[in-house]
Write a protein that holds these residues in place. Structure first.
Motif, mmCIF file in Angstrom:
data_model
loop_
_atom_site.group_PDB
_atom_site.id
_atom_site.type_symbol
_atom_site.label_atom_id
_atom_site.label_comp_id
_atom_site.label_asym_id
_atom_site.label_seq_id
_atom_site.Cartn_x
_atom_site.Cartn_y
_atom_site.Cartn_z
ATOM 1 N N THR A 194 -0.585 -5.593 11.724
ATOM 2 C CA THR A 194 -1.314 -5.883 10.500
ATOM 3 C C THR A 194 -0.605 -5.194 9.342
ATOM 4 O O THR A 194 0.315 -4.399 9.539
ATOM 5 C CB THR A 194 -2.766 -5.363 10.601
ATOM 6 O OG1 THR A 194 -2.734 -3.943 10.745
ATOM 7 C CG2 THR A 194 -3.505 -5.985 11.763
ATOM 8 N N THR A 230 -1.911 -2.957 7.372
ATOM 9 C CA THR A 230 -2.229 -1.529 7.397
ATOM 10 C C THR A 230 -1.389 -0.799 8.442
ATOM 11 O O THR A 230 -0.930 0.320 8.208
ATOM 12 C CB THR A 230 -3.730 -1.331 7.692
ATOM 13 O OG1 THR A 230 -4.482 -2.105 6.759
ATOM 14 C CG2 THR A 230 -4.138 0.110 7.560
ATOM 15 N N SER A 231 -1.163 -1.433 9.600
ATOM 16 C CA SER A 231 -0.338 -0.777 10.626
ATOM 17 C C SER A 231 1.112 -0.631 10.156
ATOM 18 O O SER A 231 1.767 0.370 10.452
ATOM 19 C CB SER A 231 -0.403 -1.545 11.943
ATOM 20 O OG SER A 231 0.156 -2.830 11.807
ATOM 21 N N ARG A 241 1.133 2.305 7.761
ATOM 22 C CA ARG A 241 1.076 3.562 8.514
ATOM 23 C C ARG A 241 2.426 3.896 9.138
ATOM 24 O O ARG A 241 2.866 5.038 9.130
ATOM 25 C CB ARG A 241 -0.006 3.469 9.587
ATOM 26 C CG ARG A 241 -1.389 3.582 9.026
ATOM 27 C CD ARG A 241 -2.442 3.617 10.116
ATOM 28 N NE ARG A 241 -3.711 3.999 9.541
ATOM 29 C CZ ARG A 241 -4.830 3.290 9.654
ATOM 30 N NH1 ARG A 241 -4.825 2.173 10.349
ATOM 31 N NH2 ARG A 241 -5.927 3.720 9.086
ATOM 32 N N ASP A 275 -3.386 7.473 11.792
ATOM 33 C CA ASP A 275 -4.518 6.627 12.170
ATOM 34 C C ASP A 275 -5.752 7.455 12.526
ATOM 35 O O ASP A 275 -6.535 7.096 13.408
ATOM 36 C CB ASP A 275 -4.137 5.691 13.322
ATOM 37 C CG ASP A 275 -5.050 4.476 13.411
ATOM 38 O OD1 ASP A 275 -5.860 4.280 12.487
ATOM 39 O OD2 ASP A 275 -4.963 3.735 14.400
ATOM 40 N N ASP A 318 -9.311 6.665 7.327
ATOM 41 C CA ASP A 318 -9.085 5.441 6.556
ATOM 42 C C ASP A 318 -9.105 5.772 5.081
ATOM 43 O O ASP A 318 -9.724 6.753 4.656
ATOM 44 C CB ASP A 318 -10.164 4.403 6.869
ATOM 45 C CG ASP A 318 -9.969 3.766 8.236
ATOM 46 O OD1 ASP A 318 -8.813 3.644 8.672
ATOM 47 O OD2 ASP A 318 -10.985 3.386 8.860
ATOM 48 N N PRO A 372 -9.184 0.530 0.005
ATOM 49 C CA PRO A 372 -8.169 -0.527 -0.150
ATOM 50 C C PRO A 372 -7.307 -0.363 -1.403
ATOM 51 O O PRO A 372 -6.112 -0.666 -1.378
ATOM 52 C CB PRO A 372 -8.991 -1.811 -0.225
ATOM 53 C CG PRO A 372 -10.288 -1.488 0.415
ATOM 54 C CD PRO A 372 -10.516 -0.024 0.183
ATOM 55 N N VAL A 396 -4.635 2.136 -0.556
ATOM 56 C CA VAL A 396 -3.614 1.551 0.333
ATOM 57 C C VAL A 396 -2.702 0.620 -0.469
ATOM 58 O O VAL A 396 -1.486 0.596 -0.269
ATOM 59 C CB VAL A 396 -4.283 0.808 1.512
ATOM 60 C CG1 VAL A 396 -3.232 0.155 2.398
ATOM 61 C CG2 VAL A 396 -5.141 1.755 2.327
ATOM 62 N N GLN A 397 -3.270 -0.130 -1.420
ATOM 63 C CA GLN A 397 -2.444 -0.988 -2.272
ATOM 64 C C GLN A 397 -1.510 -0.149 -3.136
ATOM 65 O O GLN A 397 -0.359 -0.536 -3.374
ATOM 66 C CB GLN A 397 -3.330 -1.877 -3.142
ATOM 67 C CG GLN A 397 -3.999 -2.977 -2.358
ATOM 68 C CD GLN A 397 -4.974 -3.783 -3.199
ATOM 69 O OE1 GLN A 397 -5.398 -3.349 -4.272
ATOM 70 N NE2 GLN A 397 -5.340 -4.945 -2.701
ATOM 71 N N LEU A 421 -0.472 -5.742 -0.674
ATOM 72 C CA LEU A 421 -1.316 -5.868 0.497
ATOM 73 C C LEU A 421 -2.438 -6.855 0.207
ATOM 74 O O LEU A 421 -3.167 -6.703 -0.774
ATOM 75 C CB LEU A 421 -1.906 -4.505 0.872
ATOM 76 C CG LEU A 421 -2.851 -4.484 2.068
ATOM 77 C CD1 LEU A 421 -2.070 -4.742 3.354
ATOM 78 C CD2 LEU A 421 -3.571 -3.174 2.151
ATOM 79 N N VAL A 469 -5.796 -7.629 1.113
ATOM 80 C CA VAL A 469 -6.862 -6.893 1.786
ATOM 81 C C VAL A 469 -7.721 -7.833 2.638
ATOM 82 O O VAL A 469 -8.164 -7.475 3.726
ATOM 83 C CB VAL A 469 -7.730 -6.140 0.747
ATOM 84 C CG1 VAL A 469 -8.855 -5.377 1.426
ATOM 85 C CG2 VAL A 469 -6.871 -5.204 -0.065
ATOM 86 N N ASP A 489 -5.474 -8.610 5.600
ATOM 87 C CA ASP A 489 -4.803 -7.390 6.063
ATOM 88 C C ASP A 489 -3.344 -7.671 6.437
ATOM 89 O O ASP A 489 -2.872 -7.327 7.514
ATOM 90 C CB ASP A 489 -5.551 -6.771 7.242
ATOM 91 C CG ASP A 489 -5.093 -5.337 7.492
ATOM 92 O OD1 ASP A 489 -4.495 -4.745 6.581
ATOM 93 O OD2 ASP A 489 -5.341 -4.817 8.598
#
Length: 127
Positions: A8, A10-11, A14, A46, A49, A52, A55-56, A69, A71, A74
């Motif tokens: 994904t 997110t992965s 990470r 991980d 969290d 979003p 993370v962006q 990203l 969202v 994902d």
């Protein structure tokens, strides 16, 4: 990441953060994002969290604004939304209609003078 895992966005973020953490300190990166370094390292491992929007912002810093990203799905996608343009535009060939072409006569046949009379008994006529 193993081959069985579903990849994904997110992965991937990470994984990129873990690689960056191995090469350099995350404190400066966390300062640019406005979050604590422990929280950023926990996200990379991980354990926690993040919002979003955060993370962006990480994606924007990691890939220089060329990736964003999605969202909802994902997944990562290109930030470039423009239609690809060719390097050159080939000229459009439109032949002129037959009635507009200039009437230039082509090469005309050359009239050669009559051959000189051969001298009898000689190899060449007038040598």
């Amino acid at each position: 990441m193993s081959a069985d895992e579903i990849v994904t966005g997110t992965s991937l973020v990470r994984e990129a953060l873990r690689a960056r953490n191995r090469k350099s300190n995350m404190a400066g990166f966390a300062r640019d994002l406005g979050i604590a370094p422990d929280r950023l390292e926990g996200f990379a491992e991980d354990k926690t969290d993040l919002a979003p929007e955060t993370v962006q912002a990480i994606v924007k810093l990691l890939w220089g604004g060329h990736t964003e990203l999605d969202v909802e799905h994902d997944l990562l996608r290109s930030a470039n939304r423009q239609k690809p343009r060719p390097f050159i535009h080939p000229p459009v060939f439109v032949p002129a209609p037959l009635n507009l072409r200039p009437l230039i006569p082509g090469p005309q046949p050359v009239k050669r003078p009559p051959a000189a009379a051969k001298r009898k008994g000689w190899l060449h006529p007038w040598v």
